[in-house]
Motif scaffolding. Structure first.
Motif, PDB file in Angstrom:
ATOM      1  N   PHE A  79     -33.984 -41.159 -16.233  1.00 57.21           N
ATOM      2  CA  PHE A  79     -35.276 -41.462 -17.341  1.00 57.21           C
ATOM      3  C   PHE A  79     -35.735 -42.804 -17.011  1.00 57.21           C
ATOM      4  O   PHE A  79     -36.853 -43.136 -17.001  1.00 57.21           O
ATOM      5  CB  PHE A  79     -34.584 -41.288 -18.724  1.00 57.21           C
ATOM      6  CG  PHE A  79     -35.488 -42.360 -19.689  1.00 57.21           C
ATOM      7  CD1 PHE A  79     -36.514 -41.640 -20.145  1.00 57.21           C
ATOM      8  CD2 PHE A  79     -34.952 -43.411 -20.155  1.00 57.21           C
ATOM      9  CE1 PHE A  79     -37.435 -42.409 -21.107  1.00 57.21           C
ATOM     10  CE2 PHE A  79     -35.727 -44.151 -20.960  1.00 57.21           C
ATOM     11  CZ  PHE A  79     -36.915 -43.595 -21.526  1.00 57.21           C
ATOM     12  N   LEU A  80     -34.839 -44.013 -16.807  1.00 61.00           N
ATOM     13  CA  LEU A  80     -35.023 -45.204 -16.445  1.00 61.00           C
ATOM     14  C   LEU A  80     -35.932 -45.401 -15.422  1.00 61.00           C
ATOM     15  O   LEU A  80     -36.929 -46.338 -15.405  1.00 61.00           O
ATOM     16  CB  LEU A  80     -33.967 -46.126 -16.505  1.00 61.00           C
ATOM     17  CG  LEU A  80     -33.245 -46.206 -17.630  1.00 61.00           C
ATOM     18  CD1 LEU A  80     -31.734 -47.119 -17.547  1.00 61.00           C
ATOM     19  CD2 LEU A  80     -34.056 -47.150 -18.862  1.00 61.00           C
ATOM     20  N   GLN A  81     -35.537 -44.633 -14.315  1.00 64.16           N
ATOM     21  CA  GLN A  81     -36.385 -44.806 -13.089  1.00 64.16           C
ATOM     22  C   GLN A  81     -37.855 -44.135 -13.337  1.00 64.16           C
ATOM     23  O   GLN A  81     -38.867 -44.689 -12.785  1.00 64.16           O
ATOM     24  CB  GLN A  81     -35.767 -43.959 -11.793  1.00 64.16           C
ATOM     25  CG  GLN A  81     -34.656 -44.905 -11.361  1.00 64.16           C
ATOM     26  CD  GLN A  81     -34.075 -43.866 -10.002  1.00 64.16           C
ATOM     27  OE1 GLN A  81     -34.672 -43.793  -9.156  1.00 64.16           O
ATOM     28  NE2 GLN A  81     -33.226 -42.870 -10.307  1.00 64.16           N
ATOM     29  N   SER A 210     -47.008 -41.617 -21.979  1.00 61.30           N
ATOM     30  CA  SER A 210     -46.992 -40.305 -21.791  1.00 61.30           C
ATOM     31  C   SER A 210     -45.484 -39.994 -21.926  1.00 61.30           C
ATOM     32  O   SER A 210     -45.008 -38.768 -22.069  1.00 61.30           O
ATOM     33  CB  SER A 210     -47.878 -39.510 -20.707  1.00 61.30           C
ATOM     34  OG  SER A 210     -47.115 -40.338 -19.420  1.00 61.30           O
ATOM     35  N   ILE A 211     -44.544 -40.855 -21.783  1.00 63.15           N
ATOM     36  CA  ILE A 211     -43.170 -40.559 -21.345  1.00 63.15           C
ATOM     37  C   ILE A 211     -42.379 -40.951 -22.987  1.00 63.15           C
ATOM     38  O   ILE A 211     -42.467 -42.101 -23.390  1.00 63.15           O
ATOM     39  CB  ILE A 211     -42.510 -41.657 -20.209  1.00 63.15           C
ATOM     40  CG1 ILE A 211     -43.199 -41.308 -19.017  1.00 63.15           C
ATOM     41  CG2 ILE A 211     -40.987 -41.500 -20.572  1.00 63.15           C
ATOM     42  CD1 ILE A 211     -42.658 -42.378 -17.976  1.00 63.15           C
ATOM     43  N   GLU A 270     -37.766 -33.885 -24.906  1.00 58.55           N
ATOM     44  CA  GLU A 270     -37.664 -34.570 -24.082  1.00 58.55           C
ATOM     45  C   GLU A 270     -36.254 -35.352 -23.834  1.00 58.55           C
ATOM     46  O   GLU A 270     -36.053 -36.673 -24.278  1.00 58.55           O
ATOM     47  CB  GLU A 270     -38.568 -35.879 -24.009  1.00 58.55           C
ATOM     48  CG  GLU A 270     -40.277 -34.988 -24.139  1.00 58.55           C
ATOM     49  CD  GLU A 270     -40.534 -34.659 -22.575  1.00 58.55           C
ATOM     50  OE1 GLU A 270     -39.833 -34.963 -21.857  1.00 58.55           O
ATOM     51  OE2 GLU A 270     -41.570 -33.774 -22.815  1.00 58.55           O
ATOM     52  N   PRO A 271     -35.293 -34.589 -23.485  1.00 55.88           N
ATOM     53  CA  PRO A 271     -33.941 -35.286 -23.523  1.00 55.88           C
ATOM     54  C   PRO A 271     -33.617 -36.321 -22.602  1.00 55.88           C
ATOM     55  O   PRO A 271     -34.328 -36.181 -21.339  1.00 55.88           O
ATOM     56  CB  PRO A 271     -33.091 -34.138 -23.359  1.00 55.88           C
ATOM     57  CG  PRO A 271     -33.788 -33.197 -22.544  1.00 55.88           C
ATOM     58  CD  PRO A 271     -35.113 -33.358 -23.053  1.00 55.88           C
ATOM     59  N   VAL A 272     -33.004 -37.359 -22.739  1.00 54.48           N
ATOM     60  CA  VAL A 272     -32.875 -38.270 -21.933  1.00 54.48           C
ATOM     61  C   VAL A 272     -31.617 -37.911 -20.980  1.00 54.48           C
ATOM     62  O   VAL A 272     -31.730 -38.411 -19.686  1.00 54.48           O
ATOM     63  CB  VAL A 272     -32.049 -39.753 -22.691  1.00 54.48           C
ATOM     64  CG1 VAL A 272     -30.786 -39.466 -23.352  1.00 54.48           C
ATOM     65  CG2 VAL A 272     -32.147 -40.917 -21.617  1.00 54.48           C
ATOM     66  N   VAL A 273     -31.070 -36.884 -21.009  1.00 55.92           N
ATOM     67  CA  VAL A 273     -30.081 -36.305 -20.254  1.00 55.92           C
ATOM     68  C   VAL A 273     -29.916 -34.776 -20.360  1.00 55.92           C
ATOM     69  O   VAL A 273     -29.879 -34.417 -21.444  1.00 55.92           O
ATOM     70  CB  VAL A 273     -28.686 -36.495 -20.256  1.00 55.92           C
ATOM     71  CG1 VAL A 273     -27.759 -36.000 -19.186  1.00 55.92           C
ATOM     72  CG2 VAL A 273     -28.413 -38.297 -20.193  1.00 55.92           C
TER      73      VAL A 273
END
Length: 537
Positions: A79-81, A210-211, A270-273
């Protein structure tokens, strides 16, 4: 979790010549310093405690803070990338890691040091998680096994060099240099990354609006995994559930982790993992096996120095030097593993070889005693290095080989997190088991020392006469003889408990070995290999 379609790069788009190898050196160096910092401070805790005027138990927060930050950040890497762009995220993390390293060395009290170690762990989690992606982008698909092998060297060399380098610094310089040494490396890595690492197409025009940010998922992950890591790291030192902090954090982990799983599966689009990847059999089994690998790696890194120094009586520098032959032998092993993978050798077979080698190391160490020679340790550590070379890269590749390209970023982050969690379990189990077994063995040894028993009296008389010969008066000599006998018993009990713990680690490998045969054998195709690169490890 919107993911851009992945396309294969053309050969012309790949770095070549000098630029290619600069990227390789930068990526490996960044990964190595991150991993070195997971173990380098272990040999210096006593010196840090004395210098800062705190107890060794308190200064263990220096290790705990780094581990907690690491294990929280790693699963969020994908997600961070996407949000910041890989190059920006990578360089920003190196800067954070470098500045925090300087802050650690400059700290003049415990809690300042702990705070900077936490920040260092946040930056370090990204270094490990993005370096392999940079490596993969520097090689065509046919050479990606070589890239994996080169990166694998860093995975093993980091924890191996940590105690060696730490011991040398502690014996010759101030402990702060364990952190200052990162600063020039970090500055060089930033400069080289700015000059030679290119942004990918999807990094040039990031539409952050959009994220969707999974704020609840991030919160539950941080609370759940962070609490679990704290409990595992500090449980033994704080007497487990006799401590209110441990009890409440265990409750927090028990609530937050299931809540996180439910939220990621059902509560957000939109799960972070993306935990749905665990439906993949290879990833699920590979994650379990990676826990065992992490357990074995971190247990050996913790237990070998303790055995060498507290039982055999080696110095920190001597203990570190004995790791060097194993590291030297391990390097060509990674090249061999890379070539075997490139030629189509089944990763499952290579992992099996590594499993057997690592189990052999554990059972060899379980036969040693206080008379163990340097050669004994070197032999065992070489076998350990071979095991790590054969198990790390093939297992990572096989764990994600059957995932869809869009699932690879999450899959690889999960595998990395599992290795860290396995390490935390290893440290917790080792500390608890050593303490319990030491008490049991001490009781057994004391029960065999009967008042008036001939062998016991002969030993006490020999110690007493030896002290009298050195000028100690008769009364004090008798008192000190009993104290010396008590120290001998304690050391013997501790040694036997270490042997039990090595044997337990070997059993973990034996019990989990059949799971290898449940892995589906599949060689990663070019598209999947590219996706692994984009997943940034």
């Amino acid at each position: 979790m919107a993911t851009q379609p992945l396309a294969l790069p053309t050969q012309a788009a790949m770095p070549t010549g000098f630029k290619k190898w600069i990227i390789v050196v930068t990526a490996i160096s960044a990964a190595i310093i991150e991993l070195i910092d997971t173990s380098i401070v272990n040999v210096g805790l006593t010196d840090i405690a004395g210098n800062l005027g705190v107890t060794v138990e308190d200064v263990s927060w220096v290790v705990t803070a780094y581990a907690i930050a690491n294990v929280i950040v790693i699963p969020m890497t994908g997600f961070l990338q996407r949000y910041f762009g890989r190059k920006n995220y990578y360089i920003g993390s190196i800067i954070l890691f470098t500045v925090a390293s300087y802050g650690c060395g400059f700290a003049d009290n415990l809690w300042t040091l702990v705070a900077f170690r936490f920040l260092q762990g946040i930056g370090g989690g990204a270094l490990l998680s993005t370096s392999q992606g940079l490596m993969f982008d520097a090689f065509p698909p046919s050479q990606r096994p070589l890239a994996s092998a080169l990166f694998g060297m860093g995975i093993v060399l980091g924890p191996t060099l940590g105690p060696t380098l730490g011991g040398f610094i502690i014996d010759n310089y101030h402990w702060s240099w364990m952190f200052y040494i990162n600063v020039p490396i970090g500055i060089a890595a930033v400069m080289l990354s700015l000059a030679f690492i290119d942004k990918k197409a999807d990094e040039l025009n990031i539409d952050r609006k959009s994220i969707q940010i999974d704020q609840m998922g991030i919160l539950l992950l941080a609370v759940g995994i962070g609490s679990l890591q704290y409990v595992l790291e500090r449980g033994e030192a704080d007497d487990w559930f006799d401590s209110n902090v441990i009890m409440w954090l265990a409750v927090a982990a028990a609530i937050a982790i299931p809540a996180f799983i439910f939220w990621e599966l059902k509560g957000t689009k939109e799960p972070v993992v993306d935990l749905r990847t665990f439906k993949n059999r290879n990833l699920a089994i590979g994650s379990i096996l990676m826990v065992v690998i992490g357990y074995g790696l971190f247990t050996s890194v913790l237990l070998y120095p303790l055995f060498a120094q507290r039982i055999v009586g080696l110095t920190a520098t001597q203990t570190g030097k004995l790791l060097i032959p194993g590291g030297i032998v391990t390097l060509p092993m990674f090249a061999i593993v890379g070539r075997l993978l490139a030629k189509g050798q089944s990763p499952r077979t290579l992992v099996a070889v590594g499993y057997v080698a690592f189990a052999s190391f554990c059972f060899m160490m379980a036969t040693y005693n206080m008379n163990a020679s340097n050669g004994d340790f070197i032999t065992a550590l070489i076998i350990r290095g071979i095991g790590l070379a054969f198990v790390n890269v093939p297992l990572i590749n096989q764990s994600v080989a059957t995932l869809e390209p869009r699932q690879l970023p999450t899959g690889i982050a999960i595998v990395n997190m599992m290795r860290q969690v396995g390490g935390a379990f290893g440290v917790a189990i080792t500390n608890t088991y050593v303490t319990q077994r030491t008490a049991v063995h001490r009781g057994d040894l004391v029960s065999n020392l009967q008042p008036g028993e001939m062998l016991t009296m002969e030993r006490l008389n020999a110690i007493t006469q030896g002290l009298i010969a050195k000028g100690v008066n008769s009364f004090d000599a008798v008192t000190n003889a009993y104290k010396t006998m008590d120290l001998i018993i304690s050391r013997q009990a501790l040694m036997i408990s270490y042997l039990d713990t090595f044997r337990l680690a070997g059993l973990f490998f034996v019990v989990s070995f059949p799971l290898l045969f449940l892995l589906k054998s599949k060689k990663m195709d070019a598209a999947a290999a590219k996706a692994v690169a984009d997943a940034a490890h």
